[in-house]
Design a protein around this motif. Structure first.
Motif: not given
Length: 325
Positions: A73, A76, A156
């Motif tokens: 994660e 990202e 993001g």
């Protein structure tokens, strides 16, 4: 002497940056100047040396191997890079440079400080107008400390479902413990805005409170750097949570000339009246000065010249000033 002081400085800079093409370009300028001055033997010898060096196969220099890559994660949420710019490459006010040198020194002697129960400075807030070197500072800190630079992707991080943003912040701050790096929150006012703002919906307060909690718990292993062009928009509670607040400003006339000289080091600037430029640099940021220098240099190159004219440089500077007048 065939080489001017500017040529010598440019040669040293190119060598320090492993910029072979830049090095040879300046050396050829020295040869050309020597020939114009009548030192034909020296000019010919220098050109032969340059030709021989350029034709010789050389081992390719490689940068640091990226042994650290964001995964899962975290990948990202951040972009990762290994910057090459050093503190010596930046034109800064003496006070700003001294503060950054202090951060680097404390980080390099982190273990010694921790042995006495002290933590090195590792939470920095950089404030000032656009183009004054805030983001570049994060890159410099990463290079000087031999660390990767992880730039937080705010697109993001900030979700339209605000509850997700706190969870993503947890991922980032957990990473500061697990992976030593410089973590840059650029355009930080998007996250750290005043909690009392009129459009505050409660969840924004919780996100900022979460950030403050995580910031307080940050491990000194990593550096957390927040940068903003709009410090007036930040919540007041943020300022006292950082170990150091560094204020940047647009360069004064002398600093501006140093920026221009540095960017034009590979060009012939013997026809430039640097003092006359003092009246044309007011209000320009470091980034705008660099762009003006590049415009003047490209004008010379496209005119089949190695010399930047005073007129071209002044015109490029004035064009930049008019753009934000």
């Amino acid at each position: 002497m065939a080489a001017t002081a500017d040529h010598v400085r440019a040669l040293v800079r190119a060598h320090a940056r492993d910029d072979d093409q830049g090095f040879y370009s300046v050396a050829l300028q020295v040869a050309a100047k020597a020939a114009r001055q009548g030192h034909t033997r020296f000019a010919a010898d220098l050109r032969e040396l340059i030709d021989a060096a350029q034709s010789r196969p050389t081992a390719r220099r490689t940068g640091p191997i990226p042994v650290v890559k964001p995964k899962g994660e975290l990948a990202e949420l951040v972009t990762a890079e290994y910057p090459e710019i050093r503190l010596r490459d930046m034109t800064l006010a003496d006070g700003v440079r001294a503060r950054l040198e202090r951060v680097i020194r404390e980080q390099r002697q982190r273990e010694r400080l921790e042995g006495f129960g002290f933590a090195p400075m590792h939470r920095l807030l950089l404030v000032g107008p656009p183009g004054t070197g805030k983001s570049m500072t994060a890159a410099v800190l990463a290079k000087e400390l031999g660390l990767p630079l992880f730039t937080i992707r705010l697109d993001g991080l900030i979700s339209r479902f605000m509850g997700e943003t706190s969870a993503k912040l947890r991922v980032i701050f957990d990473a500061t413990v697990q992976t030593r790096a410089v973590y840059l929150f650029d355009e930080f006012d998007a996250l750290g805005g005043e909690r009392g703002a009129g459009n505050d919906v409660g969840e924004a307060r919780r996100i900022l409170n979460t950030f403050l909690l995580f910031l307080d718990e940050t491990s000194p292993e990593s550096l957390v750097v927040a940068a903003t062009n709009h410090p007036d928009l930040l919540d007041r509670a943020l300022f006292r949570r950082f170990d150091m607040v560094v204020a940047y400003d647009r360069p004064n006339a002398e600093q501006a000339v140093r920026v221009l000289r540095g960017r034009l080091a590979v060009m012939d600037t013997s026809g430039v009246d640097w003092e006359q430029l003092h009246d044309h640099v007011d209000g320009l940021s470091h980034a705008e000065l660099v762009r003006a220098a590049e415009t003047a240099a490209k004008n010379a190159i496209l005119s089949d010249s190695e010399s930047v004219t005073n007129t071209d440089l002044i015109s490029a500077l004035d064009e930049r000033r008019l753009a934000h007048a």
